[in-house]
Design an enzyme around this catalytic site. Structure first.
Site, short mmCIF file in Angstrom:
data_model
loop_
_atom_site.label_atom_id
_atom_site.label_comp_id
_atom_site.label_asym_id
_atom_site.label_seq_id
_atom_site.Cartn_x
_atom_site.Cartn_y
_atom_site.Cartn_z
N CYS A 53 -71.71 -3.02 -19.12
CA CYS A 53 -70.53 -3.24 -19.97
C CYS A 53 -70.94 -3.88 -21.30
O CYS A 53 -71.99 -4.51 -21.42
CB CYS A 53 -69.55 -4.17 -19.28
SG CYS A 53 -68.70 -3.45 -17.88
N ASN A 92 -70.89 -0.79 -24.44
CA ASN A 92 -71.17 -0.30 -23.09
C ASN A 92 -72.22 0.81 -23.14
O ASN A 92 -72.27 1.60 -24.10
CB ASN A 92 -69.91 0.13 -22.34
CG ASN A 92 -69.06 1.14 -23.08
OD1 ASN A 92 -69.08 1.21 -24.30
ND2 ASN A 92 -68.31 1.93 -22.34
N ILE A 93 -73.07 0.82 -22.13
CA ILE A 93 -74.17 1.78 -22.05
C ILE A 93 -74.10 2.43 -20.66
O ILE A 93 -74.43 1.79 -19.66
CB ILE A 93 -75.53 1.08 -22.25
CG1 ILE A 93 -75.54 0.31 -23.58
CG2 ILE A 93 -76.66 2.11 -22.20
CD1 ILE A 93 -76.72 -0.63 -23.76
N GLU A 122 -69.72 -6.50 -22.81
CA GLU A 122 -69.82 -7.96 -22.77
C GLU A 122 -71.18 -8.40 -22.25
O GLU A 122 -71.80 -9.32 -22.76
CB GLU A 122 -68.73 -8.55 -21.85
CG GLU A 122 -67.31 -8.24 -22.26
CD GLU A 122 -66.79 -6.93 -21.65
OE1 GLU A 122 -67.54 -5.93 -21.62
OE2 GLU A 122 -65.63 -6.92 -21.23
N1 THU Z 1 -66.36 -1.40 -19.69
C1 THU Z 1 -66.88 -2.38 -20.49
O1 THU Z 1 -67.80 -2.14 -21.28
N2 THU Z 1 -66.35 -3.64 -20.39
C2 THU Z 1 -65.34 -3.98 -19.55
O2 THU Z 1 -65.08 -5.14 -19.35
C3 THU Z 1 -64.57 -2.91 -18.90
C4 THU Z 1 -65.30 -1.62 -18.72
C5 THU Z 1 -66.93 -0.06 -19.77
C6 THU Z 1 -67.74 0.33 -18.57
C7 THU Z 1 -67.65 1.84 -18.63
O3 THU Z 1 -68.69 2.33 -19.47
C8 THU Z 1 -66.32 2.12 -19.29
O4 THU Z 1 -65.92 0.90 -19.88
C9 THU Z 1 -65.26 2.59 -18.32
O5 THU Z 1 -65.14 1.75 -17.24
#
Ligand code: THU
Length: 165
Positions: free
Chosen positions: A81, A70-71, A83
């Site tokens: 996210c 995630n960035i 994914e």
């Molecule tokens: N996040 C993801 O990277 N993937 C997901 O499916 C759920 C949420 C990240 C987004 C954000 O940077 C952090 O988790 C909190 O929501």
């Protein structure tokens, strides 16, 4: 226990009359490897605002792995996210056929629970896969994981075939 029961019920799915077993699609050792890659990708997460780090490892049909984290962004909504990072990396390299994705996450990168893909990521995944064959693996560790068809996480999803026909 509840998870175990669900797993047994969803071990197979029916597509065009064909019974497909999850184990036949992706082997246990490949699943473990994907989880390992997702955990290592999580270390690269840029999450200064939520502190919640996520890692993903996407397996192509030709068994190549693209990882993602995630960035986050100071303006919050541009956050990407893990994914989607993995998918966008792969698609931008010309990949179009995918088999599975493993996802892990936790506060400060400490995994305490399964990290299910958010709704936006489920929809992005839907664009590029057969939801009755593509596997989403959520994991607490290499051994402790749950395996779903995308179709189980996004039933009756809107996909390219709906707009093209
Ligand atoms: N996040 C993801 O990277 N993937 C997901 O499916 C759920 C949420 C990240 C987004 C954000 O940077 C952090 O988790 C909190 O929501």
């Amino acid at each position: 226990m509840e998870h175990d029961k669900n797993q047994v019920h969803s071990l197979i799915c029916r597509e065009k009359g064909e019974l497909i077993s999850k184990n036949e699609l992706v082997s246990r050792s490949v699943i473990r490897n994907l989880i390992r890659e997702a955990i290592s990708a999580m270390e690269k997460a840029y999450a200064p605002y939520s502190g919640f780090k996520v890692g993903a490892a996407l397996l192509t049909a030709k068994q190549k792995i693209y990882t993602g984290c995630n960035i986050e962004n100071a303006s919050y909504s541009p956050t990407n996210c893990a994914e989607r990072t993995a998918f966008f990396k792969a698609v931008s390299e010309g990949e179009r056929e995918f088999a599975a994705i493993a996802v892990v996450g936790g506060n400060d990168g400490v995994i305490k629970d399964y990290c299910p893909p958010c709704g936006v990521c489920r929809q992005v995944i839907r664009e590029f896969v057969n939801p009755r064959r593509f596997l989403v693996i959520v994991a607490k560790s290499e051994e402790d994981n749950l395996v779903y068809f995308l179709d189980e996480l996004l039933p009756m999803g809107f996909g390219p075939e709906h707009i093209n026909h």
